[in-house]
Design a protein around this motif. Sequence first.
Motif, PDB file in Angstrom:
ATOM      1  N   ARG A  39      20.683  -1.059 -11.926  1.00 15.09           N
ATOM      2  CA  ARG A  39      21.486   0.051 -11.414  1.00 15.09           C
ATOM      3  C   ARG A  39      22.232   0.715 -12.552  1.00 15.09           C
ATOM      4  O   ARG A  39      22.729   0.061 -13.458  1.00 15.09           O
ATOM      5  CB  ARG A  39      22.508  -0.457 -10.397  1.00 15.09           C
ATOM      6  CG  ARG A  39      21.884  -1.049  -9.167  1.00 15.09           C
ATOM      7  CD  ARG A  39      22.904  -1.393  -8.118  1.00 15.09           C
ATOM      8  NE  ARG A  39      23.831  -2.414  -8.593  1.00 15.09           N
ATOM      9  CZ  ARG A  39      25.009  -2.656  -8.054  1.00 15.09           C
ATOM     10  NH1 ARG A  39      25.421  -1.952  -7.037  1.00 15.09           N
ATOM     11  NH2 ARG A  39      25.779  -3.592  -8.528  1.00 15.09           N
ATOM     12  N   TYR A  40      22.302   2.044 -12.481  1.00 19.13           N
ATOM     13  CA  TYR A  40      23.078   2.845 -13.433  1.00 19.13           C
ATOM     14  C   TYR A  40      22.731   2.514 -14.886  1.00 19.13           C
ATOM     15  O   TYR A  40      23.601   2.236 -15.698  1.00 19.13           O
ATOM     16  CB  TYR A  40      24.573   2.666 -13.175  1.00 19.13           C
ATOM     17  CG  TYR A  40      24.967   3.061 -11.780  1.00 19.13           C
ATOM     18  CD1 TYR A  40      25.028   4.399 -11.426  1.00 19.13           C
ATOM     19  CD2 TYR A  40      25.240   2.107 -10.815  1.00 19.13           C
ATOM     20  CE1 TYR A  40      25.372   4.772 -10.136  1.00 19.13           C
ATOM     21  CE2 TYR A  40      25.584   2.469  -9.520  1.00 19.13           C
ATOM     22  CZ  TYR A  40      25.649   3.801  -9.191  1.00 19.13           C
ATOM     23  OH  TYR A  40      25.977   4.168  -7.919  1.00 19.13           O
ATOM     24  N   VAL A  41      21.461   2.561 -15.195  1.00 20.00           N
ATOM     25  CA  VAL A  41      20.969   2.254 -16.534  1.00 20.00           C
ATOM     26  C   VAL A  41      20.444   3.533 -17.176  1.00 20.00           C
ATOM     27  O   VAL A  41      19.777   4.329 -16.524  1.00 20.00           O
ATOM     28  CB  VAL A  41      19.824   1.215 -16.460  1.00 20.00           C
ATOM     29  CG1 VAL A  41      19.217   0.983 -17.824  1.00 20.00           C
ATOM     30  CG2 VAL A  41      20.318  -0.076 -15.847  1.00 20.00           C
ATOM     31  N   THR A  42      20.744   3.739 -18.456  1.00 17.97           N
ATOM     32  CA  THR A  42      20.147   4.830 -19.225  1.00 17.97           C
ATOM     33  C   THR A  42      19.381   4.223 -20.393  1.00 17.97           C
ATOM     34  O   THR A  42      19.933   3.428 -21.158  1.00 17.97           O
ATOM     35  CB  THR A  42      21.225   5.802 -19.751  1.00 17.97           C
ATOM     36  OG1 THR A  42      21.888   6.391 -18.638  1.00 17.97           O
ATOM     37  CG2 THR A  42      20.600   6.889 -20.606  1.00 17.97           C
ATOM     38  N   VAL A  43      18.109   4.575 -20.500  1.00 14.13           N
ATOM     39  CA  VAL A  43      17.251   4.123 -21.595  1.00 14.13           C
ATOM     40  C   VAL A  43      16.883   5.379 -22.372  1.00 14.13           C
ATOM     41  O   VAL A  43      16.174   6.246 -21.862  1.00 14.13           O
ATOM     42  CB  VAL A  43      15.999   3.407 -21.052  1.00 14.13           C
ATOM     43  CG1 VAL A  43      15.098   2.979 -22.195  1.00 14.13           C
ATOM     44  CG2 VAL A  43      16.397   2.217 -20.190  1.00 14.13           C
ATOM     45  N   ARG A  44      17.380   5.478 -23.592  1.00 13.69           N
ATOM     46  CA  ARG A  44      17.266   6.720 -24.355  1.00 13.69           C
ATOM     47  C   ARG A  44      16.867   6.439 -25.803  1.00 13.69           C
ATOM     48  O   ARG A  44      17.353   5.507 -26.430  1.00 13.69           O
ATOM     49  CB  ARG A  44      18.621   7.424 -24.335  1.00 13.69           C
ATOM     50  CG  ARG A  44      18.684   8.695 -25.138  1.00 13.69           C
ATOM     51  CD  ARG A  44      20.075   9.315 -25.153  1.00 13.69           C
ATOM     52  NE  ARG A  44      20.497   9.615 -23.794  1.00 13.69           N
ATOM     53  CZ  ARG A  44      21.728   9.350 -23.322  1.00 13.69           C
ATOM     54  NH1 ARG A  44      22.631   8.801 -24.092  1.00 13.69           N
ATOM     55  NH2 ARG A  44      22.035   9.665 -22.096  1.00 13.69           N
ATOM     56  N   PHE A  72      18.026   1.755  -9.248  1.00 18.34           N
ATOM     57  CA  PHE A  72      18.881   2.773  -8.650  1.00 18.34           C
ATOM     58  C   PHE A  72      19.574   3.531  -9.771  1.00 18.34           C
ATOM     59  O   PHE A  72      20.227   2.947 -10.625  1.00 18.34           O
ATOM     60  CB  PHE A  72      19.918   2.125  -7.733  1.00 18.34           C
ATOM     61  CG  PHE A  72      20.875   3.102  -7.107  1.00 18.34           C
ATOM     62  CD1 PHE A  72      20.466   3.948  -6.097  1.00 18.34           C
ATOM     63  CD2 PHE A  72      22.182   3.186  -7.553  1.00 18.34           C
ATOM     64  CE1 PHE A  72      21.345   4.862  -5.526  1.00 18.34           C
ATOM     65  CE2 PHE A  72      23.074   4.089  -6.996  1.00 18.34           C
ATOM     66  CZ  PHE A  72      22.651   4.931  -5.984  1.00 18.34           C
ATOM     67  N   HIS A  73      19.396   4.832  -9.777  1.00 18.61           N
ATOM     68  CA  HIS A  73      20.003   5.720 -10.756  1.00 18.61           C
ATOM     69  C   HIS A  73      19.717   5.254 -12.195  1.00 18.61           C
ATOM     70  O   HIS A  73      20.611   5.123 -13.022  1.00 18.61           O
ATOM     71  CB  HIS A  73      21.508   5.867 -10.521  1.00 18.61           C
ATOM     72  CG  HIS A  73      22.059   7.087 -11.183  1.00 18.61           C
ATOM     73  ND1 HIS A  73      21.817   8.359 -10.723  1.00 18.61           N
ATOM     74  CD2 HIS A  73      22.805   7.237 -12.299  1.00 18.61           C
ATOM     75  CE1 HIS A  73      22.414   9.228 -11.529  1.00 18.61           C
ATOM     76  NE2 HIS A  73      23.010   8.575 -12.481  1.00 18.61           N
ATOM     77  N   ALA A  74      18.439   5.006 -12.453  1.00 17.14           N
ATOM     78  CA  ALA A  74      17.998   4.657 -13.798  1.00 17.14           C
ATOM     79  C   ALA A  74      17.463   5.934 -14.451  1.00 17.14           C
ATOM     80  O   ALA A  74      16.709   6.689 -13.839  1.00 17.14           O
ATOM     81  CB  ALA A  74      16.920   3.592 -13.755  1.00 17.14           C
ATOM     82  N   VAL A  75      17.872   6.180 -15.682  1.00 16.12           N
ATOM     83  CA  VAL A  75      17.505   7.402 -16.387  1.00 16.12           C
ATOM     84  C   VAL A  75      16.764   7.023 -17.663  1.00 16.12           C
ATOM     85  O   VAL A  75      17.279   6.256 -18.487  1.00 16.12           O
ATOM     86  CB  VAL A  75      18.769   8.235 -16.726  1.00 16.12           C
ATOM     87  CG1 VAL A  75      18.392   9.487 -17.495  1.00 16.12           C
ATOM     88  CG2 VAL A  75      19.526   8.583 -15.453  1.00 16.12           C
TER      89      VAL A  75
END
Length: 188
Positions: free
Chosen positions: A7-12, A46-49
């Motif tokens: 949940r609430y993860v950003t992979v950039r 959930f809400h992974a970007v």
Amino acid sequence: RFPCYGRYVTVRNNVFSNSANAGMSIGGAKAARAGGGEESLGGSTFHAVFVNNTLYDNVKVTANNRSSAPGGEIQIQHQIGSAQDDYFENNLVYAGSFNRWIYSFGKPSQTYPAPPATMDWNLYDSAAGYVARTSIEWDRISTYPTFAAYQAATGEDVDSLGGVNPQLESLASVPTDLDIASTSPAVD
């Protein structure tokens, strides 16, 4: 209580290369139960970007591809609940010899009425280019004759480029040089 394990993860700004079955995978290996928990062996995100990543040559051809559970450069697995608000955008995807750019077997249904992820502004390619029945499997459908047909049928990747050379510096070098030329369509 969320039945999600990511949940609430950003992979950039990462490079994913030379994996056996998938470059990036979101969702669960099995359909999770609404209550979640380890015993379900399922999962969801959930809400992974996922933005500004490079995925290169991540699915390997084996003698028996089903036994190795091959996915794709981006693999989207089981999700539960309503829209999960996952995003896969502005990524460069260059598939190896297996040539599967996208593998998504999660599909919209009455209990899960949204697509498994919003996908847009990506650049996809491989040495073979787009190949129907190989490059994309979305919702268990791989018969899109062109990348544009996939875009029209799914509403995903509408601003993405498929089968367009990203102009990687040198795929033959060791290690592979995944820098892009200044003239690459991935620059804009």
